[in-house]
Enzyme design. Structure first.
Site, PDB file in Angstrom:
ATOM      1  N   GLU A   1       0.830  -1.209   0.000  1.00  0.00           N
ATOM      2  CA  GLU A   1       0.000   0.000   0.000  1.00  0.00           C
ATOM      3  C   GLU A   1       0.867   1.262   0.000  1.00  0.00           C
ATOM      4  O   GLU A   1       0.594   2.201  -0.748  1.00  0.00           O
ATOM      5  CB  GLU A   1      -0.918   0.022   1.233  1.00  0.00           C
ATOM      6  CG  GLU A   1      -1.893  -1.122   1.336  1.00  0.00           C
ATOM      7  CD  GLU A   1      -2.923  -1.167   0.212  1.00  0.00           C
ATOM      8  OE1 GLU A   1      -3.011  -0.217  -0.573  1.00  0.00           O
ATOM      9  OE2 GLU A   1      -3.637  -2.176   0.114  1.00  0.00           O
TER      10      GLU A   1
ATOM     11  N   ARG B   1      -9.873   2.852  -7.167  1.00  0.00           N
ATOM     12  CA  ARG B   1      -9.216   2.423  -5.931  1.00  0.00           C
ATOM     13  C   ARG B   1     -10.196   2.627  -4.785  1.00  0.00           C
ATOM     14  O   ARG B   1     -11.217   3.276  -4.939  1.00  0.00           O
ATOM     15  CB  ARG B   1      -7.917   3.211  -5.719  1.00  0.00           C
ATOM     16  CG  ARG B   1      -6.818   2.686  -6.648  1.00  0.00           C
ATOM     17  CD  ARG B   1      -5.600   3.572  -6.647  1.00  0.00           C
ATOM     18  NE  ARG B   1      -4.966   3.671  -5.355  1.00  0.00           N
ATOM     19  CZ  ARG B   1      -4.163   2.745  -4.837  1.00  0.00           C
ATOM     20  NH1 ARG B   1      -3.906   1.652  -5.505  1.00  0.00           N
ATOM     21  NH2 ARG B   1      -3.612   2.924  -3.659  1.00  0.00           N
TER      22      ARG B   1
ATOM     23  N   ASN C   1       1.031   3.825  -3.107  1.00  0.00           N
ATOM     24  CA  ASN C   1       0.702   5.240  -2.913  1.00  0.00           C
ATOM     25  C   ASN C   1       1.804   6.141  -3.469  1.00  0.00           C
ATOM     26  O   ASN C   1       1.526   7.169  -4.082  1.00  0.00           O
ATOM     27  CB  ASN C   1       0.519   5.549  -1.415  1.00  0.00           C
ATOM     28  CG  ASN C   1      -0.870   5.202  -0.934  1.00  0.00           C
ATOM     29  OD1 ASN C   1      -1.791   5.016  -1.725  1.00  0.00           O
ATOM     30  ND2 ASN C   1      -1.030   5.116   0.377  1.00  0.00           N
TER      31      ASN C   1
END
Lengths: 112, 145
Positions: free
Chosen positions: B48, B104, B52
């Site tokens: 994650e 997302r 990002n």
């Protein structure tokens, strides 16, 4: 990798997904699933996750996108065979409140 | 003798490097007595944070992401740093379902915070973002799973 099968008697697109469903794999997953659902004009999609070894929010987003697309046409998406760590991420994300998860592909097929 | 080790990984902000980052960190973390479940959680958290950095830090531009790991005793610290656009409102970005991308889910930070024991984010618009995460390896964890 995704192996697509169409089951005409139940009008189900069965997608057997393998490997890791992350931001690298998500675009291919999206395109393959959308192409199959569109070409068979299917309203039911069964994702077999038995061989999915990793999922994160990019993968979940791709699943949710397919769910929304099918729901707009009164369709249905279910998942089968998720391993414990995949199930945990699915549970934590809240997607199992709207998407049913079955232990096996056969069990999902019975319920669809 | 206390357990101590550290790693540093420099990657370009390409989607194919997200998997490399999480596997490298999980391999590093496996030197401690984490359960398989813990290692899976670490993989998700790293995935994650690096995703990002690729998507939000650099967008369509290419930049560098630095992933570090340090353990001292049973405490594993991981950082993921980019020199990209930065986050204007960190508290907003940490909210569940906050996303700037319809495909997302806005769950990146939710997973990071759920799976790690401590999370700290430093960011400045135009200068980049650093996500620092800590996971404590519980005693005898390796025997549970």
């Amino acid at each position: 990798m995704i192996k697509i099968e169409f089951l005409p008697e139940k009008e189900i697109v069965l997608a057997r997904v393998e490997g890791e469903l992350d931001m690298q794999a998500a675009p291919g997953f999206r395109e393959t699933i959308d192409a199959a659902v569109d070409s068979y004009r299917a309203k039911r999609l069964l994702l077999d996750f038995k061989n999915v070894t990793f999922i994160d929010s990019s993968g979940l987003g791709a699943i949710l996108g397919r769910y929304k697309k099918l729901a707009q046409n009164n369709g249905r998406l279910v998942i089968a065979g998720a391993r414990p760590q995949i199930k945990r991420v699915l549970e934590l994300s809240g997607v199992l409140q709207i998407i049913s998860l079955f232990e096996t592909e056969a069990r999902a097929m019975q319920k669809m | 003798m206390p357990k101590y080790n550290r790693m540093r990984l420099e990657l370009l902000s390409l989607p194919e490097n997200v998997g490399i980052a999480r596997l490298a960190v999980a391999s590093f973390a496996s030197q401690l007595d984490f359960t398989l479940g813990d290692l899976e959680e670490i993989k998700v958290a790293v995935s994650e944070a690096v995703s990002n950095a690729v998507i939000h830090g650099y967008g369509k531009e290419l930049g560098q992401i630095v992933v570090t790991g340090v353990y001292e005793g049973d405490r594993l610290s991981i950082s993921v740093e980019d020199a990209g656009r930065g986050i204007a409102d960190i508290e907003l970005a940490r909210q569940p379902s906050y996303t700037t991308d319809p495909e997302r889910m806005g769950l990146g930070f939710v997973f990071i915070e759920s799976f790690m024991d401590e999370v700290k984010i430093e960011s400045e618009p135009g200068r980049g973002t650093k996500v620092m995460m800590v996971k404590q390896c519980r005693e005898h964890a390796g025997r549970e799973n």
